[in-house]
Design an enzyme around this catalytic site. Structure first.
Site, PDB file in Angstrom:
ATOM      1  N   THR A 125      -2.729  -0.147  -1.393  1.00  0.00           N
ATOM      2  CA  THR A 125      -1.363   0.296  -0.759  1.00  0.00           C
ATOM      3  C   THR A 125      -0.639  -0.905  -0.829  1.00  0.00           C
ATOM      4  OG1 THR A 125      -0.943   1.016   1.233  1.00  0.00           O
ATOM      5  CG2 THR A 125      -2.909  -0.140   1.478  1.00  0.00           C
ATOM      6  N   ASP A 126       0.722  -0.379  -0.549  1.00  0.00           N
ATOM      7  CA  ASP A 126       1.667  -1.241  -0.291  1.00  0.00           C
ATOM      8  C   ASP A 126       1.758  -2.131   1.089  1.00  0.00           C
ATOM      9  OD1 ASP A 126       2.615   0.861   1.220  1.00  0.00           O
ATOM     10  OD2 ASP A 126       4.528   1.105   0.211  1.00  0.00           O
ATOM     11  N   GLU A 127       0.885  -1.414   1.925  1.00  0.00           N
ATOM     12  CA  GLU A 127       0.758  -1.989   3.276  1.00  0.00           C
ATOM     13  C   GLU A 127       0.230  -3.163   3.253  1.00  0.00           C
ATOM     14  OE1 GLU A 127      -0.323   0.828   6.384  1.00  0.00           O
ATOM     15  OE2 GLU A 127       0.754   2.484   5.527  1.00  0.00           O
ATOM     16  N   TYR A 153      -5.955  -0.699   9.674  1.00  0.00           N
ATOM     17  CA  TYR A 153      -5.983   0.000   8.413  1.00  0.00           C
ATOM     18  C   TYR A 153      -5.613  -1.199   6.970  1.00  0.00           C
ATOM     19  CZ  TYR A 153      -4.289   2.577   4.276  1.00  0.00           C
ATOM     20  OH  TYR A 153      -4.096   2.965   3.076  1.00  0.00           O
ATOM     21  N   LYS A 157      -7.914  -2.556   4.003  1.00  0.00           N
ATOM     22  CA  LYS A 157      -7.520  -2.393   2.635  1.00  0.00           C
ATOM     23  C   LYS A 157      -7.129  -3.860   1.846  1.00  0.00           C
ATOM     24  CE  LYS A 157      -6.709   0.950   0.654  1.00  0.00           C
ATOM     25  NZ  LYS A 157      -7.853   1.925  -0.201  1.00  0.00           N
TER      26      LYS A 157
END
Ligand code: NAD
Ligand code: DAU
Length: 340
Positions: A125-127, A153, A157
């Site tokens: 994810t870009d997060e 979260y 990741k």
């Protein structure tokens, strides 16, 4: 090819199962999913009886179950979508995020090492890049942007990504990673912004916008993400990370207003509520690498995609009604009941 798709009963995973069965009918697709609150077997009903599809209910953290599946199916490719995916839940209870997102990834890669594999693909994810300031629209996440996470979260990741790259360097595991921006489209679980607002608006319920609503996300239609992963499997370079995003930055408040407009609902339904803890301000992906190397470009414009998505929720109440009438009600009450 035999391909194991983990988390294939969830939002993006199920769309990817459909994509692969349609685009590569000669392949055998095995979906491994624990069927957590976010997994829904009814989503996969249309393909359940297909000869080249198998569903296996299992936990990616269950080493015995994962090894058994590798012995039975001799997979060539693993695409790992299985994860706890909701930031708000990770703020309430980080532990399961560490277990599934990090340890589960390790178990899958250990199986790949033990039995051999052509490709292990990690859906990230870009997060993992943290956030960007609102007053610097010139800044974007590239693949070399430092990892700088905000939530349990995104930290889980990012940890998984680091482990994937370590397995490549240390053991030579043939891995690729995609880091995608916010997806939207069919089968999106109702706890996430777009489906939550559609379903609440349909019921004339308050639309809970966190904080000032000016946070920016870069929205991509789910099928475009599926095409990107398919391309990475075919042509992506082993050991590489590919950012996936549509250059479609939108403020939360504008999305919610758009949903009101499309459904003919008044903006007075919008309620600004207590902000998410550690709320990331802006995500914005620079997808130059996947465009230049693999020729990927998004195909669905947001104006069309959001209309299609709203229509899908209007047409598929039979899919979301059972979800929102079960334990989701308790979740909703806990997360939003006392949110001023
Ligand atoms: P989702 O929550 O809708 O689905 C997750 C699926 O994983 C569910 O079917 C669930 O049952 C399954 N699962 C959870 N724990 C498991 C376990 N221990 N073993 C086996 N299966 C398990 O998630 P999503 O939105 O479809 O996201 C899929 C992946 O894509 C995640 O890895 C997420 O981090 C990543 N991602 C999501 C987005 C997005 O906008 N939704 C964007 C970029 C990346
Ligand atoms: O960027 C990719 C990520 O996008 C994925 O890695 C995550 O799995 C996925 O859940 C998503 O994370 P976000 O936190 O961006 O998505 P969410 O739909 O939870 O929230 C989108 C924005 O809307 C965010 O700024 C918080 C806000 N929001 C969300 C909800 C659920 C609200 O204002 N009100 C809400 O009720």
């Amino acid at each position: 090819m035999n391909i194991i798709i983990t988390g294939g009963a969830g939002f993006i995973g199920s769309n990817f199962v459909f994509h692969m069965l349609k685009e590569h009918p000669q392949d055998r697709v095995i979906c491994l999913d624990k069927l957590t609150y976010a997994g829904n077997l009814s989503t996969l009903a249309p393909v359940m009886d297909q000869d080249n599809f198998r569903f296996v209910k299992a936990d990616i953290c269950d080493r015995n179950a994962v090894y058994r599946l590798f012995e039975e199916e001799h997979p060539d490719v693993i695409v790992n979508f299985a994860a706890e995916s909701h930031v708000d839940r990770s703020i309430e209870n980080p532990a399961i995020f560490l277990e599934t997102n990090i340890m589960g990834t390790a178990v899958l890669m250990d199986a790949c090492r033990k039995y051999g594999i052509q490709r292990y693909h990690q859906v990230s994810t870009d997060e993992v890049y943290g956030d960007l300031p609102l007053d610097r629209p010139d800044l974007f996440f590239t693949e070399t942007t430092p990892i700088h996470t905000s939530s349990p979260y995104s930290s889980s990741k990012a940890s998984a990504d680091l482990l994937v790259l370590a397995y490549h360097r240390t053991y030579g595991l043939p891995v690729t990673i995609s880091r995608c921006s916010n997806n939207y489209g069919p089968y999106h679980f109702p706890e996430k912004l777009i489906p939550l607002m559609i379903i609440n608006a349909l019921h004339d319920k308050p639309l809970p916008v966190y904080g000032d609503g000016l946070n920016v996300r870069d929205w991509l239609y789910v099928e475009d993400h599926c095409r990107a992963i398919d391309l990475i499997l075919q042509k992506g370079r082993v050991g590489e990370v590919y950012n996936v995003g549509g250059h479609n930055e939108m403020r939360n408040i504008d999305i919610v207003k758009l949903i009101c407009k499309e459904l003919g609902k008044p903006e007075s339904l919008i309620h600004h509520v207590t902000d998410r803890k550690g709320h990331d301000r802006r995500y914005a992906i620079d997808p130059t690498k996947i465009h230049k190397e693999l020729g990927w470009l998004p195909e669905t414009k947001f104006a069309d995609g959001i209309k299609k998505t709203i229509q899908w929720y209007l047409d598929h109440e039979d899919w979301w009604q059972p979800i929102i009438s079960g334990e989701y009600q308790q979740y909703y009450q806990k997360m939003y009941g006392s949110r001023g």
